[in-house]
Design a protein around this motif. Structure first.
Motif, PDB file in Angstrom:
ATOM      1  N   ARG A 172       0.848  -1.202   0.000  1.00  0.00           N
ATOM      2  CA  ARG A 172       0.000   0.000   0.000  1.00  0.00           C
ATOM      3  C   ARG A 172       0.877   1.243   0.000  1.00  0.00           C
ATOM      4  O   ARG A 172       1.956   1.249   0.620  1.00  0.00           O
ATOM      5  CB  ARG A 172      -0.903  -0.014   1.232  1.00  0.00           C
ATOM      6  N   VAL A 173       0.409   2.300  -0.681  1.00  0.00           N
ATOM      7  CA  VAL A 173       1.187   3.538  -0.793  1.00  0.00           C
ATOM      8  C   VAL A 173       0.312   4.726  -0.441  1.00  0.00           C
ATOM      9  O   VAL A 173      -0.835   4.824  -0.880  1.00  0.00           O
ATOM     10  CB  VAL A 173       1.759   3.718  -2.218  1.00  0.00           C
ATOM     11  N   ILE A 174       0.871   5.637   0.345  1.00  0.00           N
ATOM     12  CA  ILE A 174       0.281   6.953   0.574  1.00  0.00           C
ATOM     13  C   ILE A 174       1.150   7.956  -0.177  1.00  0.00           C
ATOM     14  O   ILE A 174       2.363   8.031   0.064  1.00  0.00           O
ATOM     15  CB  ILE A 174       0.230   7.307   2.066  1.00  0.00           C
ATOM     16  N   ALA A 175       0.565   8.693  -1.094  1.00  0.00           N
ATOM     17  CA  ALA A 175       1.307   9.676  -1.888  1.00  0.00           C
ATOM     18  C   ALA A 175       0.821  11.079  -1.551  1.00  0.00           C
ATOM     19  O   ALA A 175      -0.361  11.274  -1.235  1.00  0.00           O
ATOM     20  CB  ALA A 175       1.128   9.402  -3.380  1.00  0.00           C
ATOM     21  N   SER A 176       1.717  12.039  -1.618  1.00  0.00           N
ATOM     22  CA  SER A 176       1.334  13.418  -1.322  1.00  0.00           C
ATOM     23  C   SER A 176       2.083  14.381  -2.226  1.00  0.00           C
ATOM     24  O   SER A 176       3.193  14.099  -2.684  1.00  0.00           O
ATOM     25  CB  SER A 176       1.632  13.761   0.151  1.00  0.00           C
ATOM     26  N   ASP A 177       1.452  15.507  -2.473  1.00  0.00           N
ATOM     27  CA  ASP A 177       2.111  16.591  -3.200  1.00  0.00           C
ATOM     28  C   ASP A 177       1.449  17.894  -2.796  1.00  0.00           C
ATOM     29  O   ASP A 177       0.225  17.953  -2.625  1.00  0.00           O
ATOM     30  CB  ASP A 177       2.015  16.400  -4.714  1.00  0.00           C
ATOM     31  N   VAL A 178       2.252  18.947  -2.653  1.00  0.00           N
ATOM     32  CA  VAL A 178       1.716  20.232  -2.231  1.00  0.00           C
ATOM     33  C   VAL A 178       0.941  20.916  -3.348  1.00  0.00           C
ATOM     34  O   VAL A 178       0.104  21.794  -3.098  1.00  0.00           O
ATOM     35  CB  VAL A 178       2.865  21.135  -1.733  1.00  0.00           C
ATOM     36  N   CYS A 179       1.174  20.499  -4.597  1.00  0.00           N
ATOM     37  CA  CYS A 179       0.537  21.126  -5.762  1.00  0.00           C
ATOM     38  C   CYS A 179      -0.761  20.399  -6.103  1.00  0.00           C
ATOM     39  O   CYS A 179      -0.766  19.176  -6.275  1.00  0.00           O
ATOM     40  CB  CYS A 179       1.504  21.080  -6.946  1.00  0.00           C
ATOM     41  N   TRP A 180      -1.855  21.134  -6.239  1.00  0.00           N
ATOM     42  CA  TRP A 180      -3.140  20.509  -6.540  1.00  0.00           C
ATOM     43  C   TRP A 180      -3.124  19.830  -7.908  1.00  0.00           C
ATOM     44  O   TRP A 180      -3.766  18.795  -8.105  1.00  0.00           O
ATOM     45  CB  TRP A 180      -4.280  21.526  -6.466  1.00  0.00           C
ATOM     46  N   ARG A 181      -2.367  20.418  -8.851  1.00  0.00           N
ATOM     47  CA  ARG A 181      -2.273  19.803 -10.176  1.00  0.00           C
ATOM     48  C   ARG A 181      -1.620  18.421 -10.078  1.00  0.00           C
ATOM     49  O   ARG A 181      -2.060  17.458 -10.711  1.00  0.00           O
ATOM     50  CB  ARG A 181      -1.462  20.689 -11.123  1.00  0.00           C
ATOM     51  N   ALA A 182      -0.540  18.329  -9.311  1.00  0.00           N
ATOM     52  CA  ALA A 182       0.164  17.060  -9.170  1.00  0.00           C
ATOM     53  C   ALA A 182      -0.700  16.031  -8.442  1.00  0.00           C
ATOM     54  O   ALA A 182      -0.724  14.860  -8.828  1.00  0.00           O
ATOM     55  CB  ALA A 182       1.481  17.279  -8.425  1.00  0.00           C
ATOM     56  N   ALA A 183      -1.386  16.461  -7.390  1.00  0.00           N
ATOM     57  CA  ALA A 183      -2.248  15.525  -6.659  1.00  0.00           C
ATOM     58  C   ALA A 183      -3.331  14.958  -7.571  1.00  0.00           C
ATOM     59  O   ALA A 183      -3.616  13.755  -7.550  1.00  0.00           O
ATOM     60  CB  ALA A 183      -2.864  16.220  -5.446  1.00  0.00           C
ATOM     61  N   ALA A 184      -3.926  15.818  -8.407  1.00  0.00           N
ATOM     62  CA  ALA A 184      -4.950  15.349  -9.345  1.00  0.00           C
ATOM     63  C   ALA A 184      -4.343  14.426 -10.398  1.00  0.00           C
ATOM     64  O   ALA A 184      -4.939  13.417 -10.785  1.00  0.00           O
ATOM     65  CB  ALA A 184      -5.624  16.543 -10.013  1.00  0.00           C
ATOM     66  N   CYS A 185      -3.138  14.754 -10.859  1.00  0.00           N
ATOM     67  CA  CYS A 185      -2.461  13.949 -11.873  1.00  0.00           C
ATOM     68  C   CYS A 185      -2.131  12.561 -11.325  1.00  0.00           C
ATOM     69  O   CYS A 185      -2.380  11.540 -11.980  1.00  0.00           O
ATOM     70  CB  CYS A 185      -1.193  14.663 -12.324  1.00  0.00           C
ATOM     71  N   ALA A 186      -1.562  12.511 -10.117  1.00  0.00           N
ATOM     72  CA  ALA A 186      -1.209  11.225  -9.520  1.00  0.00           C
ATOM     73  C   ALA A 186      -2.453  10.375  -9.283  1.00  0.00           C
ATOM     74  O   ALA A 186      -2.449   9.160  -9.534  1.00  0.00           O
ATOM     75  CB  ALA A 186      -0.460  11.449  -8.207  1.00  0.00           C
ATOM     76  N   THR A 187      -3.527  10.997  -8.821  1.00  0.00           N
ATOM     77  CA  THR A 187      -4.773  10.274  -8.584  1.00  0.00           C
ATOM     78  C   THR A 187      -5.286   9.644  -9.871  1.00  0.00           C
ATOM     79  O   THR A 187      -5.675   8.467  -9.910  1.00  0.00           O
ATOM     80  CB  THR A 187      -5.837  11.212  -7.993  1.00  0.00           C
ATOM     81  N   GLU A 188      -5.265  10.425 -10.957  1.00  0.00           N
ATOM     82  CA  GLU A 188      -5.760   9.930 -12.243  1.00  0.00           C
ATOM     83  C   GLU A 188      -4.887   8.801 -12.775  1.00  0.00           C
ATOM     84  O   GLU A 188      -5.403   7.778 -13.263  1.00  0.00           O
ATOM     85  CB  GLU A 188      -5.810  11.084 -13.244  1.00  0.00           C
ATOM     86  N   ASN A 189      -3.571   8.954 -12.679  1.00  0.00           N
ATOM     87  CA  ASN A 189      -2.681   7.926 -13.212  1.00  0.00           C
ATOM     88  C   ASN A 189      -2.781   6.625 -12.430  1.00  0.00           C
ATOM     89  O   ASN A 189      -2.819   5.538 -13.020  1.00  0.00           O
ATOM     90  CB  ASN A 189      -1.235   8.434 -13.208  1.00  0.00           C
ATOM     91  N   LEU A 190      -2.828   6.707 -11.113  1.00  0.00           N
ATOM     92  CA  LEU A 190      -2.923   5.489 -10.313  1.00  0.00           C
ATOM     93  C   LEU A 190      -4.245   4.773 -10.573  1.00  0.00           C
ATOM     94  O   LEU A 190      -4.296   3.537 -10.614  1.00  0.00           O
ATOM     95  CB  LEU A 190      -2.770   5.833  -8.829  1.00  0.00           C
ATOM     96  N   ALA A 191      -5.307   5.544 -10.797  1.00  0.00           N
ATOM     97  CA  ALA A 191      -6.600   4.928 -11.113  1.00  0.00           C
ATOM     98  C   ALA A 191      -6.560   4.259 -12.479  1.00  0.00           C
ATOM     99  O   ALA A 191      -7.057   3.135 -12.649  1.00  0.00           O
ATOM    100  CB  ALA A 191      -7.702   5.981 -11.065  1.00  0.00           C
ATOM    101  N   SER A 192      -5.947   4.929 -13.455  1.00  0.00           N
ATOM    102  CA  SER A 192      -5.903   4.356 -14.808  1.00  0.00           C
ATOM    103  C   SER A 192      -5.055   3.083 -14.863  1.00  0.00           C
ATOM    104  O   SER A 192      -5.251   2.241 -15.731  1.00  0.00           O
ATOM    105  CB  SER A 192      -5.364   5.386 -15.805  1.00  0.00           C
TER     106      SER A 192
END
Length: 335
Positions: A172-192
């Motif tokens: 399991r991984v918890i990922a974080s980023d201070v930038c909202w763009r990066a957080a949205a990007c990581a969320t989308e990529n991990l889901a895809s």
């Protein structure tokens, strides 16, 4: 004020107060006016609301969609602007390039050639050597009998490192980023990639609240590699500030969040050392002060970077340094 502006223009032309009179203010005025006309000619009006129409003849048909991806912001930030939205042509070309990169995606060998899609303003993983090193670091940990139940990716960006952690056997991984763009990007990529059930992404500076003290088997951070001041919002993907803010923040908080036998994995380049911005001794001093020690170090030279023609090297003073640059991963453990 007008004379100060002319003096600045003179400085840009390689002049100073000693020869400014010889050039003449009238000549400087003409040249400055010509530059302002050129700058104005390079500005394009962009609609602030969808479909982001451009007042530009022969604009690419995908340009409105590209602008919508890049300019759409949370909480209607553009709605607070008064007057037309003017953008430079080179900025629009950058937006178009980011749109095409996201549309096509970047195949990642460490993910079985699955595709990562960078969003506008998010650092794209175009270099593979540090991805190889991370996969090697996790493989070595597993071969040593180290636990890989929970990992955290600090500064997730596109989410590519979080995906590699999961692909290499982390539960399991918890990922974080201070930038909202990066957080949205990581969320989308991990889901895809079908990994959403094993990963959570939080918009957070450094360590996210979901990461408890003493809980992580592996902490991963790929901070900006150069300790240089930032002059724009997107500079934070490349420059870590003169005090190496993200690197030192990660080191300072890592030991408290590591589980027994856990390790912090830091991805860095020796470019900062080569250009005299940070020494190896300074880096090791920060590691020791954070209550950590170097357990292992993995190194790789950047692939595909070779010295080119003499003319190309002259145009790029850092060409030699880039060709010799070494990317390395430090596996750190608590003292």
């Amino acid at each position: 004020p007008r004379r100060d502006a002319h003096a600045r223009d003179a400085t840009e032309m390689g002049c100073d107060d000693r020869n400014l009179g010889a050039i003449g203010f009238s000549q400087l005025q003409r040249q400055r006016a010509a530059r302002e006309v050129a700058r104005a000619a390079m500005l394009v009006e962009v609609g602030r609301d969808p479909p982001f129409a451009l007042n530009l003849a022969r604009a690419p048909p995908q340009m409105p969609a590209a602008c919508q991806q890049a300019l759409a912001a949370p909480e209607g930030a553009l709605a607070d602007l008064d007057g037309p939205l003017l953008m430079r042509v080179q900025h629009l070309l950058g937006i178009l390039g980011a749109y095409e990169l996201r549309r096509k995606g970047l195949p990642v060998e460490q993910l079985g050639w699955a595709v990562i899609r960078p969003h506008f303003g998010v650092f794209a993983p175009t270099r593979r050597e540090y991805l190889d090193l991370l996969a090697e670091a996790i493989a070595k940990r597993r071969s040593e009998g180290g636990r890989c139940s929970l990992a955290a990716d600090i500064g997730a960006g596109t989410g590519v490192l979080a995906a590699i952690l999961l692909h290499c056997g982390v539960d399991r991984v918890i990922a974080s980023d201070v930038c909202w763009r990066a957080a949205a990007c990581a969320t989308e990529n991990l889901a895809s990639l079908g990994l959403a059930d094993r990963a959570v992404v939080e918009e957070s500076a450094l360590f996210p609240p979901a990461l408890g003290l003493g809980s992580a088997d592996v902490l991963v951070c790929n901070p900006p590699w150069l300790p240089v001041p930032r002059h724009a919002a997107f500079d934070s993907a490349v420059y870590d500030g003169p005090a190496s803010e993200m690197l030192r923040g990660f080191l300072g908080g890592a030991a408290a969040r590591l589980a027994q036998g856990g390790e912090a994995v830091v991805v860095l380049s020796d470019m900062a050392e080569r250009v005299g911005l940070r020494s190896r001794r300074e880096l090791e001093t920060w590691i020791t002060a954070a209550g950590l020690r170097i357990h292992d170090e993995l190194r790789a030279s950047p692939q595909g970077r070779r010295l080119r023609t003499a003319k190309q090297q002259a145009a790029d003073p850092l060409a030699t340094l880039r060709a010799e640059e070494v990317v390395f991963v430090l596996r750190l453990r608590a003292v």
